[in-house]
Design a protein around this motif. Structure first.
Motif, PDB file in Angstrom:
ATOM      1  N   ARG A 304       0.795  -1.227   0.000  1.00  0.00           N
ATOM      2  CA  ARG A 304       0.000   0.000   0.000  1.00  0.00           C
ATOM      3  C   ARG A 304       0.829   1.279   0.000  1.00  0.00           C
ATOM      4  NH1 ARG A 304      -3.348  -0.301   5.026  1.00  0.00           N
ATOM      5  NH2 ARG A 304      -4.104   1.662   4.219  1.00  0.00           N
ATOM      6  N   GLN A 305       2.171   1.182   0.064  1.00  0.00           N
ATOM      7  CA  GLN A 305       2.979   2.401   0.195  1.00  0.00           C
ATOM      8  C   GLN A 305       3.198   3.095  -1.154  1.00  0.00           C
ATOM      9  OE1 GLN A 305       3.521   3.419   3.206  1.00  0.00           O
ATOM     10  NE2 GLN A 305       2.654   1.495   3.958  1.00  0.00           N
ATOM     11  N   ASN A 306       3.205   4.422  -1.102  1.00  0.00           N
ATOM     12  CA  ASN A 306       3.510   5.188  -2.308  1.00  0.00           C
ATOM     13  C   ASN A 306       4.944   5.682  -2.347  1.00  0.00           C
ATOM     14  OD1 ASN A 306       1.255   5.088  -3.973  1.00  0.00           O
ATOM     15  ND2 ASN A 306       0.157   6.491  -2.616  1.00  0.00           N
ATOM     16  N   ASN A 307       5.533   5.871  -1.139  1.00  0.00           N
ATOM     17  CA  ASN A 307       6.945   6.224  -1.086  1.00  0.00           C
ATOM     18  C   ASN A 307       7.749   4.933  -1.170  1.00  0.00           C
ATOM     19  OD1 ASN A 307       9.571   6.859  -0.170  1.00  0.00           O
ATOM     20  ND2 ASN A 307       8.775   8.677   0.837  1.00  0.00           N
ATOM     21  N   ILE A 308       8.616   4.830  -2.212  1.00  0.00           N
ATOM     22  CA  ILE A 308       9.285   3.541  -2.435  1.00  0.00           C
ATOM     23  C   ILE A 308      10.256   3.212  -1.311  1.00  0.00           C
ATOM     24  CG2 ILE A 308      10.540   2.163  -4.132  1.00  0.00           C
ATOM     25  CD1 ILE A 308       7.865   3.102  -5.060  1.00  0.00           C
ATOM     26  N   LYS A 309      10.869   4.254  -0.703  1.00  0.00           N
ATOM     27  CA  LYS A 309      11.761   3.981   0.419  1.00  0.00           C
ATOM     28  C   LYS A 309      10.980   3.307   1.541  1.00  0.00           C
ATOM     29  CE  LYS A 309      15.627   6.994   1.230  1.00  0.00           C
ATOM     30  NZ  LYS A 309      16.021   8.294   1.790  1.00  0.00           N
ATOM     31  N   ARG A 436       4.197  -3.301  -8.513  1.00  0.00           N
ATOM     32  CA  ARG A 436       3.768  -1.894  -8.514  1.00  0.00           C
ATOM     33  C   ARG A 436       4.912  -0.982  -8.971  1.00  0.00           C
ATOM     34  NH1 ARG A 436       1.527   0.924  -3.683  1.00  0.00           N
ATOM     35  NH2 ARG A 436       1.097   2.475  -5.262  1.00  0.00           N
ATOM     36  N   VAL A 437       6.128  -1.297  -8.480  1.00  0.00           N
ATOM     37  CA  VAL A 437       7.288  -0.485  -8.854  1.00  0.00           C
ATOM     38  C   VAL A 437       7.614  -0.674 -10.335  1.00  0.00           C
ATOM     39  CG1 VAL A 437       9.704  -0.014  -8.343  1.00  0.00           C
ATOM     40  CG2 VAL A 437       8.155  -0.657  -6.509  1.00  0.00           C
ATOM     41  N   VAL A 438       7.629  -1.941 -10.772  1.00  0.00           N
ATOM     42  CA  VAL A 438       7.976  -2.235 -12.163  1.00  0.00           C
ATOM     43  C   VAL A 438       6.972  -1.566 -13.112  1.00  0.00           C
ATOM     44  CG1 VAL A 438       8.219  -4.093 -13.866  1.00  0.00           C
ATOM     45  CG2 VAL A 438       9.086  -4.400 -11.569  1.00  0.00           C
ATOM     46  N   GLU A 439       5.690  -1.641 -12.738  1.00  0.00           N
ATOM     47  CA  GLU A 439       4.644  -1.026 -13.553  1.00  0.00           C
ATOM     48  C   GLU A 439       4.905   0.464 -13.726  1.00  0.00           C
ATOM     49  OE1 GLU A 439       0.819  -0.998 -11.788  1.00  0.00           O
ATOM     50  OE2 GLU A 439      -0.229  -1.125 -13.704  1.00  0.00           O
ATOM     51  N   ALA A 440       5.225   1.130 -12.610  1.00  0.00           N
ATOM     52  CA  ALA A 440       5.491   2.565 -12.676  1.00  0.00           C
ATOM     53  C   ALA A 440       6.712   2.847 -13.542  1.00  0.00           C
ATOM     54  CB  ALA A 440       5.686   3.125 -11.270  1.00  0.00           C
ATOM     55  N   LEU A 441       7.736   1.997 -13.431  1.00  0.00           N
ATOM     56  CA  LEU A 441       8.984   2.251 -14.155  1.00  0.00           C
ATOM     57  C   LEU A 441       8.799   2.119 -15.672  1.00  0.00           C
ATOM     58  CD1 LEU A 441      11.619   0.354 -11.989  1.00  0.00           C
ATOM     59  CD2 LEU A 441      11.547   2.803 -12.391  1.00  0.00           C
ATOM     60  N   TYR A 442       8.074   1.067 -16.101  1.00  0.00           N
ATOM     61  CA  TYR A 442       8.088   0.741 -17.527  1.00  0.00           C
ATOM     62  C   TYR A 442       6.763   0.967 -18.240  1.00  0.00           C
ATOM     63  CZ  TYR A 442      12.663  -1.261 -16.767  1.00  0.00           C
ATOM     64  OH  TYR A 442      13.972  -1.420 -16.468  1.00  0.00           O
TER      65      TYR A 442
END
Lengths: 496, 118
Positions: A304-309, A436-442
């Motif tokens: 659920r986090q939006n800040n990747i750190k 979620r991170v991969v989706e945002a990246l690519y």
């Protein structure tokens, strides 16, 4: 001349350098000193590891000031702590390369020397905790490491003033945790009259169930739980990791909690011993219970986090759960898995946080919004995040797979297949947050495509890829790490 | 002396923990940590204490067995001294951070600080 004093030098060199760094002025000299010292300590630790791993070699012992064992403070190095020493100093050396640009961007120039001084002291503390064979000495070094850690986290205040609150809460919880540990060590001394770990182990081994030992155990485990951030004592960790300077987050995520895990191994397996810990006090019940909760709850929170750190910080809480699960199962395969995961998670999480540091260097933040479309604009950094993320999921050919393989083997060996299911569910949850991170990246469009964003400079990319590359390398050629972890498991008293 | 003094030390520890857990004022939390610290130091001194015991200095001609029976244990005292010094460092850092919190937020109330955020 140096060879016999090797164990002492590992602690003394960064300690002295930490003080010297204060007097090196406002330029890049303190950084240069840190770089030299971390690489020197890495070389010393690797030499020590080589010396300990020789088949049949006894643990390396060093008596401080030549005071013999039960009276003086001794350093005692076996396969377990030699391995952890190498991990901590290795990560520190890689982070030191990364630090120059990242620190220059996030911390004002007049505070650089204080930053590097605090960092070197933190390293001193972490290495000291790992190498010492004396329970009270461990507490003192724990406080050295902790106090400098709070300072390092608070130095993130320039970017975001919430770093102060995060550091303050960490300071309060960390101090209470360390005080519990001291109280526990006091109880142990009361019962046995010794502080030397080997001596403690000898005297506790003969004891039947005893109330003072039970109290000591409860206090020590609670104190250590706060330090390792074992769920539900992890409250300080997400904020501290989110608001600390990037390179500090990478360093702490890869080393501080690992040293905490090492302390737990040492106290539960060596000092209290398998018989007291697991047969009399049934520590495995709550260790396994809390580990499963850590794996499941922290992974769900991470999604659920939006800040990747912060996302990766929650993922760290879950990964600590895996280490503690292996510890709680206490059979050869599971302990091997736990020890090898200490290494694998250190390189993966270190690499991931360094990659995020590179993103912060270019974009000023690391939220899911800032990561959008970064796959095209910072291809190498984005690729590093993806490979590291795959390691967290445990995809075959990454280091994360090796640890999970041994952990699952440990579950099955201990006739605890539901725990293997927990590990698999944890991996699926990890897949969700990594996706979620991969989706945002690519697969997402950049928030403001007109903003010129270039690939991170080499000084940031090289250290990031050294760690990410290591996580791939040790995923394909796991012979060295697994053999060392097996030797460590044997040294902890869990033979095949 | 018996068990009473240990019970009181434990009560002191609980008071400190209560302050850390329940209080929202930064200064009160700091005082709570200090009280915990004192409780632990007191406990460590008690571990080495012996009613009517003498100073742990071996007198000339005194048999070692008699010395071991009568002298107080000096090791916990050495531990407490170290622990007090560490406590000083922690106190200094806590107070320094409290000052920085005040400079940034103009309040000592943790709830208020949480509300102000960013």
């Amino acid at each position: 001349m140096i060879a016999p004093h090797l164990p002492a030098l590992i602690v003394v060199v960064p300690l002295v350098a930490g003080l010297v760094a204060l007097f090196l002025g406002r330029g890049h000299l303190p950084w240069l000193l840190t770089l030299l010292v971390t690489w020197a300590v890495f070389a010393l630790s690797a030499t020590l590891l080589g010396r300990v791993l020789v088949a049949g070699a006894p643990p390396v012992e060093y008596a401080m000031g030549s005071w013999p064992a039960p009276w003086g403070i001794v350093y005692r190095v076996d396969a377990v702590n030699a391995f952890v020493l190498t991990i901590v100093s290795g990560i520190a050396a890689v982070c030191a390369v990364f630090a120059r640009l990242s620190v220059a961007a996030e911390i004002p120039a007049e505070r650089w020397r204080f930053f590097y001084s605090a960092w070197l002291l933190c390293l001193t503390g972490l290495l000291g905790i790992t190498i010492t064979g004396d329970a009270f000495n461990l507490y003192v070094l724990l406080e050295i490491a902790s106090l400098s850690t709070y300072t390092l986290v608070a130095l993130g205040v320039q970017k975001d003033r919430r770093a102060l609150t995060a550091a303050f809460r960490y300071l309060i919880l960390g101090t209470v945790g360390a005080t519990f540990l001291l109280l526990g060590i006091g109880h142990l001394y009361m019962k046995t009259g010794t502080l030397n770990m080997v001596d403690l182990a000898d005297r506790l081994a003969g004891l039947q169930s005893d109330r003072v030992v039970l109290t000591a155990f409860a206090l020590i485990v609670t104190g250590l739980g706060l330090k390792v951030a074992l769920f539900p004592l992890h409250m300080w960790l997400p904020n501290a990791y989110t608001y600390a300077p990037s390179v500090v987050t990478a360093f702490l995520a890869a080393t501080a909690t690992k040293v905490g895990a090492y302390m737990t191994f040492r106290f539960l397996f060596t000092v209290f011993g398998l018989r007291v810990t697991f047969d009399f006090l049934s520590a495995d019940v709550f260790l396994i219970g809390f580990s499963c909760l850590a794996i499941l709850v922290a992974s769900v929170l991470a999604i659920r986090q939006n800040n990747i750190k912060r996302l990766l910080a929650y993922s760290s809480v879950a990964q600590i759960g895996y280490i503690m699960l292996g510890l709680g199962l206490h059979n050869h395969a599971s302990v091997t898995g736990a020890v090898v995961h200490v290494f694998n998670h250190a390189v993966m999480k270190g690499g991931l946080f360094l990659a995020l540091g590179a993103v912060v260097y270019r974009l000023g933040g690391a939220t899911i919004g800032e990561l959008r479309g970064l796959g095209r604009r910072m291809p190498l950094t984005a690729a590093a995040i993806v490979v590291g993320g795959m390691g967290l999921v445990g995809v075959p050919a990454t280091a994360g797979f090796i640890s999970k393989w041994y952990l699952v083997a440990g579950c099955l060996h201990g006739d605890a297949w539901p725990l293997a299911v927990v590990i698999l569910v944890g991996s699926i949850l990890a897949l969700l947050y990594v996706w979620r991170v991969v989706e945002a990246l690519y697969f997402a469009v950049p928030e403001n495509p007109s903003l010129p964003v270039r690939e991170a400079p080499l000084a940031l990319l090289v250290p990031t890829w050294v760690l990410i590359g290591a996580s791939l390398y040790f995923g394909l050629h796991a012979t060295f790490t697994v053999a060392t972890a097996k030797a460590a498991a044997v040294a902890l008293g869990v033979g095949e | 002396m018996g068990i009473t003094i240990y019970v009181l030390t434990f009560a002191l520890l609980l008071i400190g923990i209560y302050a850390v857990v329940a209080k929202k004022n930064v200064v009160k939390i700091i005082v709570g940590v200090l009280v915990i610290d004192y409780a632990v130091n007191l406990f460590l001194v008690l571990v080495g204490y012996r009613t009517g015991g003498g100073a742990p200095i071996l007198a000339e001609g005194q048999p070692v067995t008699e010395f071991a029976r009568t002298a107080v244990d000096p090791l916990p005292q050495a531990m407490v001294l170290t622990s007090i010094v560490i406590g000083l460092g922690i106190t200094a850092l806590m107070v320094a951070m409290a000052i920085r919190l005040w400079e940034n937020y103009r309040t000592f109330d943790m709830n208020e600080i949480r509300r102000l955020r960013g």
